[in-house]
Structures are given as C-alpha cells and as structure tokens.
Design a protein around this motif. Sequence first.
Motif, PDB file in Angstrom:
ATOM      1  N   MET A  21       0.837  -1.180   0.000  1.00 24.53           N
ATOM      2  CA  MET A  21       0.000   0.000   0.000  1.00 24.53           C
ATOM      3  C   MET A  21       0.885   1.248   0.000  1.00 24.53           C
ATOM      4  O   MET A  21       1.917   1.287   0.660  1.00 24.53           O
ATOM      5  CB  MET A  21      -0.889  -0.012   1.237  1.00 24.53           C
ATOM      6  CG  MET A  21      -1.803   1.171   1.317  1.00 24.53           C
ATOM      7  SD  MET A  21      -3.077   0.871   2.544  1.00 24.53           S
ATOM      8  CE  MET A  21      -2.796   2.209   3.624  1.00 24.53           C
ATOM      9  N   VAL A  22       0.479   2.247  -0.737  1.00 22.98           N
ATOM     10  CA  VAL A  22       1.192   3.517  -0.802  1.00 22.98           C
ATOM     11  C   VAL A  22       0.227   4.615  -0.378  1.00 22.98           C
ATOM     12  O   VAL A  22      -0.922   4.638  -0.791  1.00 22.98           O
ATOM     13  CB  VAL A  22       1.712   3.794  -2.231  1.00 22.98           C
ATOM     14  CG1 VAL A  22       2.344   5.161  -2.324  1.00 22.98           C
ATOM     15  CG2 VAL A  22       2.697   2.721  -2.666  1.00 22.98           C
ATOM     16  N   ARG A  23       0.727   5.538   0.460  1.00 22.44           N
ATOM     17  CA  ARG A  23      -0.120   6.631   0.929  1.00 22.44           C
ATOM     18  C   ARG A  23       0.549   7.951   0.570  1.00 22.44           C
ATOM     19  O   ARG A  23       1.734   8.169   0.872  1.00 22.44           O
ATOM     20  CB  ARG A  23      -0.301   6.518   2.443  1.00 22.44           C
ATOM     21  CG  ARG A  23      -1.250   7.545   3.014  1.00 22.44           C
ATOM     22  CD  ARG A  23      -1.595   7.210   4.453  1.00 22.44           C
ATOM     23  NE  ARG A  23      -0.453   7.329   5.326  1.00 22.44           N
ATOM     24  CZ  ARG A  23      -0.392   8.162   6.370  1.00 22.44           C
ATOM     25  NH1 ARG A  23      -1.418   8.908   6.674  1.00 22.44           N
ATOM     26  NH2 ARG A  23       0.677   8.199   7.124  1.00 22.44           N
ATOM     27  N   LEU A  24      -0.194   8.830  -0.077  1.00 20.89           N
ATOM     28  CA  LEU A  24       0.307  10.154  -0.445  1.00 20.89           C
ATOM     29  C   LEU A  24       0.231  11.064   0.775  1.00 20.89           C
ATOM     30  O   LEU A  24      -0.837  11.264   1.346  1.00 20.89           O
ATOM     31  CB  LEU A  24      -0.521  10.733  -1.590  1.00 20.89           C
ATOM     32  CG  LEU A  24      -0.128  12.118  -2.072  1.00 20.89           C
ATOM     33  CD1 LEU A  24       1.284  12.114  -2.628  1.00 20.89           C
ATOM     34  CD2 LEU A  24      -1.119  12.612  -3.105  1.00 20.89           C
ATOM     35  N   LEU A  25       1.378  11.618   1.178  1.00 19.86           N
ATOM     36  CA  LEU A  25       1.435  12.495   2.345  1.00 19.86           C
ATOM     37  C   LEU A  25       1.403  13.974   1.965  1.00 19.86           C
ATOM     38  O   LEU A  25       0.836  14.790   2.676  1.00 19.86           O
ATOM     39  CB  LEU A  25       2.703  12.212   3.158  1.00 19.86           C
ATOM     40  CG  LEU A  25       2.866  10.791   3.687  1.00 19.86           C
ATOM     41  CD1 LEU A  25       4.222  10.620   4.349  1.00 19.86           C
ATOM     42  CD2 LEU A  25       1.735  10.425   4.632  1.00 19.86           C
ATOM     43  N   ASP A  26       2.040  14.315   0.843  1.00 21.20           N
ATOM     44  CA  ASP A  26       2.103  15.716   0.430  1.00 21.20           C
ATOM     45  C   ASP A  26       2.455  15.786  -1.046  1.00 21.20           C
ATOM     46  O   ASP A  26       3.012  14.842  -1.612  1.00 21.20           O
ATOM     47  CB  ASP A  26       3.160  16.458   1.254  1.00 21.20           C
ATOM     48  CG  ASP A  26       3.019  17.972   1.198  1.00 21.20           C
ATOM     49  OD1 ASP A  26       2.041  18.459   0.604  1.00 21.20           O
ATOM     50  OD2 ASP A  26       3.894  18.661   1.759  1.00 21.20           O
ATOM     51  N   ARG A  27       2.129  16.921  -1.648  1.00 22.65           N
ATOM     52  CA  ARG A  27       2.459  17.165  -3.057  1.00 22.65           C
ATOM     53  C   ARG A  27       2.716  18.656  -3.211  1.00 22.65           C
ATOM     54  O   ARG A  27       2.005  19.479  -2.635  1.00 22.65           O
ATOM     55  CB  ARG A  27       1.281  16.751  -3.930  1.00 22.65           C
ATOM     56  CG  ARG A  27       1.497  17.054  -5.379  1.00 22.65           C
ATOM     57  CD  ARG A  27       0.287  16.717  -6.192  1.00 22.65           C
ATOM     58  NE  ARG A  27       0.578  17.007  -7.579  1.00 22.65           N
ATOM     59  CZ  ARG A  27      -0.265  16.873  -8.555  1.00 22.65           C
ATOM     60  NH1 ARG A  27      -1.477  16.432  -8.315  1.00 22.65           N
ATOM     61  NH2 ARG A  27       0.089  17.164  -9.776  1.00 22.65           N
ATOM     62  N   TRP A  28       3.758  19.015  -3.987  1.00 23.48           N
ATOM     63  CA  TRP A  28       4.054  20.420  -4.227  1.00 23.48           C
ATOM     64  C   TRP A  28       4.761  20.581  -5.549  1.00 23.48           C
ATOM     65  O   TRP A  28       5.260  19.633  -6.128  1.00 23.48           O
ATOM     66  CB  TRP A  28       4.870  21.016  -3.083  1.00 23.48           C
ATOM     67  CG  TRP A  28       6.252  20.468  -2.956  1.00 23.48           C
ATOM     68  CD1 TRP A  28       7.398  20.993  -3.476  1.00 23.48           C
ATOM     69  CD2 TRP A  28       6.649  19.273  -2.279  1.00 23.48           C
ATOM     70  NE1 TRP A  28       8.474  20.211  -3.159  1.00 23.48           N
ATOM     71  CE2 TRP A  28       8.039  19.141  -2.420  1.00 23.48           C
ATOM     72  CE3 TRP A  28       5.968  18.299  -1.562  1.00 23.48           C
ATOM     73  CZ2 TRP A  28       8.747  18.078  -1.873  1.00 23.48           C
ATOM     74  CZ3 TRP A  28       6.678  17.251  -1.019  1.00 23.48           C
ATOM     75  CH2 TRP A  28       8.047  17.158  -1.174  1.00 23.48           C
ATOM     76  N   ARG A  29       4.779  21.795  -6.039  1.00 28.02           N
ATOM     77  CA  ARG A  29       5.443  22.098  -7.297  1.00 28.02           C
ATOM     78  C   ARG A  29       6.606  23.034  -7.021  1.00 28.02           C
ATOM     79  O   ARG A  29       6.443  24.060  -6.364  1.00 28.02           O
ATOM     80  CB  ARG A  29       4.478  22.744  -8.277  1.00 28.02           C
ATOM     81  CG  ARG A  29       5.103  23.040  -9.619  1.00 28.02           C
ATOM     82  CD  ARG A  29       4.023  23.199 -10.681  1.00 28.02           C
ATOM     83  NE  ARG A  29       4.588  23.394 -11.986  1.00 28.02           N
ATOM     84  CZ  ARG A  29       4.996  22.425 -12.790  1.00 28.02           C
ATOM     85  NH1 ARG A  29       4.887  21.184 -12.417  1.00 28.02           N
ATOM     86  NH2 ARG A  29       5.498  22.677 -13.971  1.00 28.02           N
ATOM     87  N   ALA A  30       7.770  22.660  -7.513  1.00 28.40           N
ATOM     88  CA  ALA A  30       8.964  23.496  -7.411  1.00 28.40           C
ATOM     89  C   ALA A  30       9.221  24.102  -8.786  1.00 28.40           C
ATOM     90  O   ALA A  30       9.311  23.373  -9.776  1.00 28.40           O
ATOM     91  CB  ALA A  30      10.162  22.672  -6.952  1.00 28.40           C
ATOM     92  N   GLY A  31       9.281  25.410  -8.842  1.00 27.00           N
ATOM     93  CA  GLY A  31       9.481  26.092 -10.115  1.00 27.00           C
ATOM     94  C   GLY A  31      10.881  25.908 -10.649  1.00 27.00           C
ATOM     95  O   GLY A  31      11.845  25.822  -9.886  1.00 27.00           O
ATOM     96  N   GLY A  32      10.973  25.829 -11.941  1.00 24.95           N
ATOM     97  CA  GLY A  32      12.281  25.722 -12.587  1.00 24.95           C
ATOM     98  C   GLY A  32      12.919  27.092 -12.738  1.00 24.95           C
ATOM     99  O   GLY A  32      12.323  28.120 -12.438  1.00 24.95           O
ATOM    100  N   ARG A  33      14.131  27.093 -13.178  1.00 27.47           N
ATOM    101  CA  ARG A  33      14.821  28.364 -13.442  1.00 27.47           C
ATOM    102  C   ARG A  33      14.496  28.781 -14.869  1.00 27.47           C
ATOM    103  O   ARG A  33      15.054  28.258 -15.826  1.00 27.47           O
ATOM    104  CB  ARG A  33      16.317  28.176 -13.251  1.00 27.47           C
ATOM    105  CG  ARG A  33      16.668  27.897 -11.814  1.00 27.47           C
ATOM    106  CD  ARG A  33      18.142  27.679 -11.676  1.00 27.47           C
ATOM    107  NE  ARG A  33      18.286  26.434 -10.928  1.00 27.47           N
ATOM    108  CZ  ARG A  33      19.408  25.797 -10.753  1.00 27.47           C
ATOM    109  NH1 ARG A  33      20.511  26.230 -11.293  1.00 27.47           N
ATOM    110  NH2 ARG A  33      19.441  24.701 -10.051  1.00 27.47           N
TER     111      ARG A  33
END
Length: 50
Positions: free
Chosen positions: A1-13
């Motif tokens: 089983m896999v549980r998603l804890l967090d998600r975010w986007r990091a901007g590129g240069r």
Amino acid sequence: MVRLLDRWRAGGRWWRLEPGRDYFLVEVEGGLVLEVYREGEAWVLSRVLD
C-alpha cells in the motif's frame, strides 16, 4: 500500500529554460517515506526519509 502524504510544485529556473517539477511525498509499506518527482515518463527518487 502507498499513501500520499504531500504534493508540491517546485518552479524551474526560467532563465535556463528548466521546467518546474511536481514532487510527491509518499509512504510505502513498512513506513518508509520517499520523496519522488516525475521527469518525462520516469519517476525519480529524490530522497529517503526515516
């Protein structure tokens, strides 16, 4: 089983034409927490948290 804890986007240069990335913090069986991101069709392991 896999549980998603967090998600975010990091901007590129933008000045280097690097795209942003979507990062995911997931917990897998056994309680191991992984930080992964997607690059094209591949999933890349960024780090392992204990």
